[in-house]
Write an enzyme that holds these catalytic residues in place. Structure first.
Site, PDB file in Angstrom:
ATOM      1  CE  LYS A   9      -3.994  -2.156   2.238  1.00 26.93           C
ATOM      2  NZ  LYS A   9      -4.913  -2.065   3.399  1.00 26.93           N
ATOM      3  CG  PHE A  57     -13.672   0.571   6.636  1.00 27.45           C
ATOM      4  CD1 PHE A  57     -13.165   0.126   5.426  1.00 27.45           C
ATOM      5  CD2 PHE A  57     -14.364  -0.325   7.434  1.00 27.45           C
ATOM      6  CE1 PHE A  57     -13.354  -1.183   5.009  1.00 27.45           C
ATOM      7  CE2 PHE A  57     -14.562  -1.642   7.035  1.00 27.45           C
ATOM      8  CZ  PHE A  57     -14.055  -2.069   5.807  1.00 27.45           C
ATOM      9  NE  ARG A  85      -6.380 -13.259   5.339  1.00 27.38           N
ATOM     10  CZ  ARG A  85      -6.670 -11.978   5.133  1.00 27.38           C
ATOM     11  NH1 ARG A  85      -6.321 -11.391   4.001  1.00 27.38           N
ATOM     12  NH2 ARG A  85      -7.299 -11.274   6.053  1.00 27.38           N
ATOM     13  CB  THR A  91      -6.726  -5.780   9.860  1.00 29.06           C
ATOM     14  OG1 THR A  91      -7.125  -6.936   9.116  1.00 29.06           O
ATOM     15  CG2 THR A  91      -7.081  -4.539   9.075  1.00 29.06           C
ATOM     16  NE  ARG A 102      -2.082  -5.573   7.243  1.00 25.83           N
ATOM     17  CZ  ARG A 102      -3.073  -6.342   6.826  1.00 25.83           C
ATOM     18  NH1 ARG A 102      -3.509  -7.339   7.581  1.00 25.83           N
ATOM     19  NH2 ARG A 102      -3.641  -6.113   5.667  1.00 25.83           N
ATOM     20  CG  ASN A 112      -3.568  -2.271   6.815  1.00 21.67           C
ATOM     21  OD1 ASN A 112      -3.396  -1.959   5.637  1.00 21.67           O
ATOM     22  ND2 ASN A 112      -4.589  -2.996   7.212  1.00 21.67           N
ATOM     23  CG  HIS A 115      -5.357  -6.221  -0.275  1.00 26.01           C
ATOM     24  ND1 HIS A 115      -6.612  -6.200   0.272  1.00 26.01           N
ATOM     25  CD2 HIS A 115      -5.398  -7.138  -1.277  1.00 26.01           C
ATOM     26  CE1 HIS A 115      -7.383  -7.065  -0.375  1.00 26.01           C
ATOM     27  NE2 HIS A 115      -6.663  -7.641  -1.325  1.00 26.01           N
TER      28      HIS A 115
END
Length: 137
Positions: A9, A57, A85, A91, A102, A112, A115
């Site tokens: 991100k 959000f 994951r 998250t 993260r 964060n 994705h």
């Protein structure tokens, strides 16, 4: 071999930690089968995250995802969806286990860092959003 989509991100791209994040994937058995750096348009971000359209959000998520370039990648390997994951962590980086992407690179639940597809079915849909078949090898 299983494939999943990962997006680094805007916050992580801005911090110049793309290479460190990719190293996490590769050193844990995930191969980068395709990658591209791009700037998402608002329409692209809204379409990609359409599943969250009714969530409170949604607007902030879209605003964040268009705030700078991202790196979209197809990761490939055994149990790629679950492995990705696990490597990403929770998250909310404050709840992410030490040593996860993260925990190490994210600032907040919004910024964060990454994705990752949440299922094999969604991975196929998300990969097709960013990549044509000939771009993946």
């Amino acid at each position: 071999m299983e494939q999943t989509l990962s997006i680094i991100k805007p916050d992580a791209v801005a911090k110049n930690v793309v290479g460190k994040i990719i190293d996490r994937f590769e050193s844990n058995g995930l191969k980068v089968a395709a990658a591209k750096r791009l700037q998402l348009s608002r329409a692209d971000a809204e379409q990609f995250y359409a599943v969250h359209k009714e969530r409170p959000f949604f607007k902030d998520l879209v605003d964040f995802m268009v705030s700078g370039p991202v790196v979209a990648m197809v990761l490939e390997g055994e149990n790629a969806v679950l492995k990705n994951r696990d490597l990403m962590g929770a998250t909310d980086p404050k709840k992410a286990a030490p040593g996860t992407i993260r925990a190490d690179f994210a600032d907040s639940i919004d910024a964060n860092a990454v994705h990752g597809s949440d299922s094999l079915e969604n991975a196929k849909i998300e990969i097709a959003f960013f990549f044509s078949g000939r771009e993946i090898n």
